[in-house]
Design an enzyme around this catalytic site. Structure first.
Site, PDB file in Angstrom:
ATOM      1  N   ASP A  23      42.913 -56.764 -18.319  1.00  0.00           N
ATOM      2  CA  ASP A  23      43.580 -58.010 -17.940  1.00  0.00           C
ATOM      3  C   ASP A  23      45.094 -57.882 -18.114  1.00  0.00           C
ATOM      4  O   ASP A  23      45.564 -57.112 -18.951  1.00  0.00           O
ATOM      5  CB  ASP A  23      43.027 -59.161 -18.797  1.00  0.00           C
ATOM      6  CG  ASP A  23      43.283 -60.526 -18.183  1.00  0.00           C
ATOM      7  OD1 ASP A  23      43.674 -60.592 -17.003  1.00  0.00           O
ATOM      8  OD2 ASP A  23      43.082 -61.531 -18.897  1.00  0.00           O
ATOM      9  N   ASN A  50      36.556 -63.913  -9.264  1.00  0.00           N
ATOM     10  CA  ASN A  50      37.837 -63.442  -8.699  1.00  0.00           C
ATOM     11  C   ASN A  50      37.941 -63.633  -7.185  1.00  0.00           C
ATOM     12  O   ASN A  50      39.042 -63.595  -6.629  1.00  0.00           O
ATOM     13  CB  ASN A  50      38.101 -61.976  -9.059  1.00  0.00           C
ATOM     14  CG  ASN A  50      38.458 -61.740 -10.519  1.00  0.00           C
ATOM     15  OD1 ASN A  50      38.143 -60.694 -11.089  1.00  0.00           O
ATOM     16  ND2 ASN A  50      39.119 -62.709 -11.160  1.00  0.00           N
TER      17      ASN A  50
HETATM   18  C1  IPE Z   1      38.507 -61.107 -16.141  1.00  0.00           C
HETATM   19  O1  IPE Z   1      39.863 -61.369 -15.976  1.00  0.00           O
HETATM   20  C2  IPE Z   1      37.995 -60.322 -14.955  1.00  0.00           C
HETATM   21  C3  IPE Z   1      38.506 -58.957 -14.827  1.00  0.00           C
HETATM   22  C4  IPE Z   1      39.255 -58.332 -15.683  1.00  0.00           C
HETATM   23  C5  IPE Z   1      38.077 -58.273 -13.641  1.00  0.00           C
HETATM   24  P1  IPE Z   1      40.376 -62.746 -15.363  1.00  0.00           P
HETATM   25  O2  IPE Z   1      41.849 -62.689 -15.378  1.00  0.00           O
HETATM   26  O3  IPE Z   1      39.718 -62.997 -14.059  1.00  0.00           O
HETATM   27  O4  IPE Z   1      39.815 -63.799 -16.424  1.00  0.00           O
HETATM   28  P2  IPE Z   1      40.276 -65.297 -16.742  1.00  0.00           P
HETATM   29  O5  IPE Z   1      40.262 -66.043 -15.450  1.00  0.00           O
HETATM   30  O6  IPE Z   1      41.650 -65.223 -17.314  1.00  0.00           O
HETATM   31  O7  IPE Z   1      39.286 -65.801 -17.746  1.00  0.00           O
HETATM   32  C1  IPE Z   2      43.333 -58.235 -14.231  1.00  0.00           C
HETATM   33  O1  IPE Z   2      44.632 -58.705 -14.145  1.00  0.00           O
HETATM   34  C2  IPE Z   2      42.825 -57.707 -12.910  1.00  0.00           C
HETATM   35  C3  IPE Z   2      41.787 -58.554 -12.288  1.00  0.00           C
HETATM   36  C4  IPE Z   2      41.277 -59.636 -12.791  1.00  0.00           C
HETATM   37  C5  IPE Z   2      41.314 -58.116 -10.993  1.00  0.00           C
HETATM   38  P1  IPE Z   2      44.963 -60.178 -13.675  1.00  0.00           P
HETATM   39  O2  IPE Z   2      45.211 -60.161 -12.198  1.00  0.00           O
HETATM   40  O3  IPE Z   2      43.924 -61.137 -14.119  1.00  0.00           O
HETATM   41  O4  IPE Z   2      46.326 -60.432 -14.437  1.00  0.00           O
HETATM   42  P2  IPE Z   2      46.830 -61.798 -15.069  1.00  0.00           P
HETATM   43  O5  IPE Z   2      45.768 -62.278 -16.004  1.00  0.00           O
HETATM   44  O6  IPE Z   2      47.053 -62.751 -13.948  1.00  0.00           O
HETATM   45  O7  IPE Z   2      48.076 -61.428 -15.787  1.00  0.00           O
HETATM   46 MG    MG Z   3      43.725 -62.281 -15.786  1.00  0.00          MG
END
Ligand code: IPE
Ligand code: IPE
Ligand code: MG
Length: 249
Positions: free
Chosen positions: A20, A68
């Site tokens: 993340d 997602n």
């Molecule tokens: C969790 O991250 C999913 C992945 C790392 C693929 P998100 O960024 O989607 O999670 P939330 O929405 O902050 O809980």
């Molecule tokens: C994790 O990074 C990757 C996926 C969930 C695909 P994020 O895209 O969730 O990054 P933040 O949480 O917005 O910083």
């Molecule tokens: Mg995230």
């Protein structure tokens, strides 16, 4: 013969990572979010190699959740393109390093080009047993439980299986992770301290490490630090500390 007490402890068999913070990494630099994802792919490559070097036999990476899809279409499209790019670029390396690729999640709903690359990489690495890289793609723990319950009920109705009673192992064979051991250590980067629908059943007795480091900045040293933290924990599985330290107690 008992191992000498000063020998380094065994690495966790299975490390699972919620990758993340790509978006925030990019935002901090005034870049588009997709640039964070691009850098995140480089971290995937580095951490896959690091896990191999550290003797971690199973590495699961949460790459795309069922939730997602609700992100802006352009970001979802970029993530799918990056996945395709990653698979094209890394398959030869996985074969060279004898790493088996697996997926968990509803991969049947991914774009066809991605599925083709996945099928190719999975087939090309299927014979390897030393190390497994598990990509969680279009994964959600609740979806997984629903899929498992449906398949289990169908088998029960067809007389192909007996009711499991309180035998978890019989039902868990219907999860996506059927032949993958439960994670010992779950790491989440970016400072969030939630599970976000990841491996809810399998992580029942996992140890959790949360680090503020954003995924694009996560290094082998961070992985080693998380594993060192894991080794400082006492996993009790419901027993007392005395029982765990002297198994005959
Ligand atoms: C969790 O991250 C999913 C992945 C790392 C693929 P998100 O960024 O989607 O999670 P939330 O929405 O902050 O809980
Ligand atoms: C994790 O990074 C990757 C996926 C969930 C695909 P994020 O895209 O969730 O990054 P933040 O949480 O917005 O910083
Ligand atoms: Mg995230």
């Amino acid at each position: 013969m008992a191992a000498p007490s000063d020998s380094s402890p065994q690495p966790p068999t299975h490390v699972a990572i919620i990758m993340d913070g790509n978006g925030r990494w990019a935002k901090q630099r005034g870049m588009p979010r997709v640039e964070g994802h691009r850098r995140g792919v480089e971290t995937v490559r580095a951490i896959t190699a690091a896990a191999r070097e550290l003797g971690v036999r199973y590495l699961t990476l949460y790459a795309f959740s069922v939730e997602n899809w609700k992100r802006p279409a352009a970001e979802v499209g970029a993530l799918m393109s990056l996945l395709e790019f990653f698979l094209k670029r890394e398959t030869a390396g996985l074969v060279k390093n004898r790493v088996r690729l697996r997926t968990i999640g509803r991969t049947q709903d991914l774009p066809e080009v991605v599925r083709k690359q996945l099928d190719h990489a999975i087939a090309a690495t299927a014979q390897f047993t030393e190390q497994t890289l598990v990509l969680a793609l279009n994964y959600g723990a609740r979806t997984e439980v629903l899929d498992a319950a449906r398949a289990y009920a169908a088998d029960l109705a067809a007389g192909k299986t007996q009711p499991a009673g309180d035998d978890w192992s019989a039902f868990s064979r219907y999860l996506y992770t059927a032949d993958i051991p439960d994670p010992d250590l779950v790491i989440r980067t970016s400072g969030e301290t939630r599970i976000s629908n990841f491996l809810l059943m399998q992580a029942a007795y996992a140890e959790f490490v949360f680090t503020p480091t954003l995924w694009p900045d996560f290094t082998k040293a961070d992985l080693e630090a998380a594993i060192a933290d894991y080794h400082r924990r006492e996993r009790r599985f419901g027993l007392t500390s005395e029982q765990v330290s002297t198994p005959s107690a």
